[in-house]
Write an enzyme that holds these catalytic residues in place. Structure first.
Site, short mmCIF file in Angstrom:
data_model
loop_
_atom_site.label_atom_id
_atom_site.label_comp_id
_atom_site.label_asym_id
_atom_site.label_seq_id
_atom_site.Cartn_x
_atom_site.Cartn_y
_atom_site.Cartn_z
N HIS A 17 -59.72 -31.80 -67.80
CA HIS A 17 -60.19 -30.69 -68.64
C HIS A 17 -61.14 -29.80 -67.83
CE1 HIS A 17 -59.69 -33.61 -72.22
NE2 HIS A 17 -58.74 -32.68 -72.36
N LYS A 41 -56.40 -37.18 -86.54
CA LYS A 41 -56.74 -38.09 -85.44
C LYS A 41 -57.99 -38.88 -85.80
CE LYS A 41 -54.93 -35.47 -81.52
NZ LYS A 41 -55.26 -34.89 -80.21
N ARG A 90 -50.49 -31.24 -67.75
CA ARG A 90 -50.60 -32.30 -66.74
C ARG A 90 -49.26 -32.54 -66.07
NH1 ARG A 90 -53.05 -36.44 -70.90
NH2 ARG A 90 -51.16 -35.65 -71.81
N SER A 128 -57.41 -38.31 -72.19
CA SER A 128 -58.55 -38.87 -72.91
C SER A 128 -58.22 -40.25 -73.45
CB SER A 128 -58.98 -37.95 -74.06
OG SER A 128 -59.48 -36.74 -73.55
#
Length: 167
Positions: A17, A41, A90, A128
């Protein structure tokens, strides 16, 4: 003023990030790093804890603002007068979902573009979720997150791993 929004859960912020933030901050007059309050979440850190970590980590960047929001990212970006939404990629597997989201956002608010930034190769495997799992099992996350985040993860998992007494 050219404004961009970099939304995410940032639970927690990773070096991947941070790589995207550093590069996006060079492209815009103001970059708003915004924690999305996603009720679907179950985050490890509260929104206020994530905002605190972000503010500490991003303090050196004069044109980066930290905030949080509810609802659609594109509506939030529009409310700020932003010209762009930043999305980090990514791997190619991230692209399909991000592409569909970008097209939806463009349909909803045509004046806002989505800018995709690839993380550097050394961060392409970091997520994460993976960071939290490694930290939970006592693994070293030093090269994956900023030092303050490493410390906060350690503190959080010490608190969460207190023995539960059966009564």
């Amino acid at each position: 003023m050219r404004i961009a929004v970099y939304p995410g859960s940032f639970d927690p912020i990773t070096n991947g990030h941070l790589d995207v933030i550093e590069r996006a901050a060079c492209l815009f007059d103001q970059l708003v790093v915004a924690v999305s309050r996603n009720t679907s979440k179950k985050p490890l850190f509260t929104v206020s804890e994530r905002l605190e970590m972000l503010r500490e980590v991003l303090q050196p960047y004069y044109n980066v603002v930290v905030d949080s929001f509810d609802g659609l990212t594109v509506n939030y970006a529009k409310s700020l007068g932003a010209q762009a939404i930043i999305r980090g990629l990514r791997a190619i597997s991230d692209f399909e979902n991000e592409f569909m989201m970008a097209l939806t956002n463009k349909k909803l608010v045509p004046s806002i573009d989505t800018l995709f930034l690839m993380t550097r190769a050394e961060y392409s495997f970091i997520s994460s979720s993976a960071v939290k799992e490694v930290a939970y099992f006592g693994g070293c996350v030093r090269d994956l997150v900023p030092p303050v985040v490493e410390q906060k993860l350690r503190e959080k998992f010490i608190t969460l791993q207190q023995p539960v007494r059966e009564g």
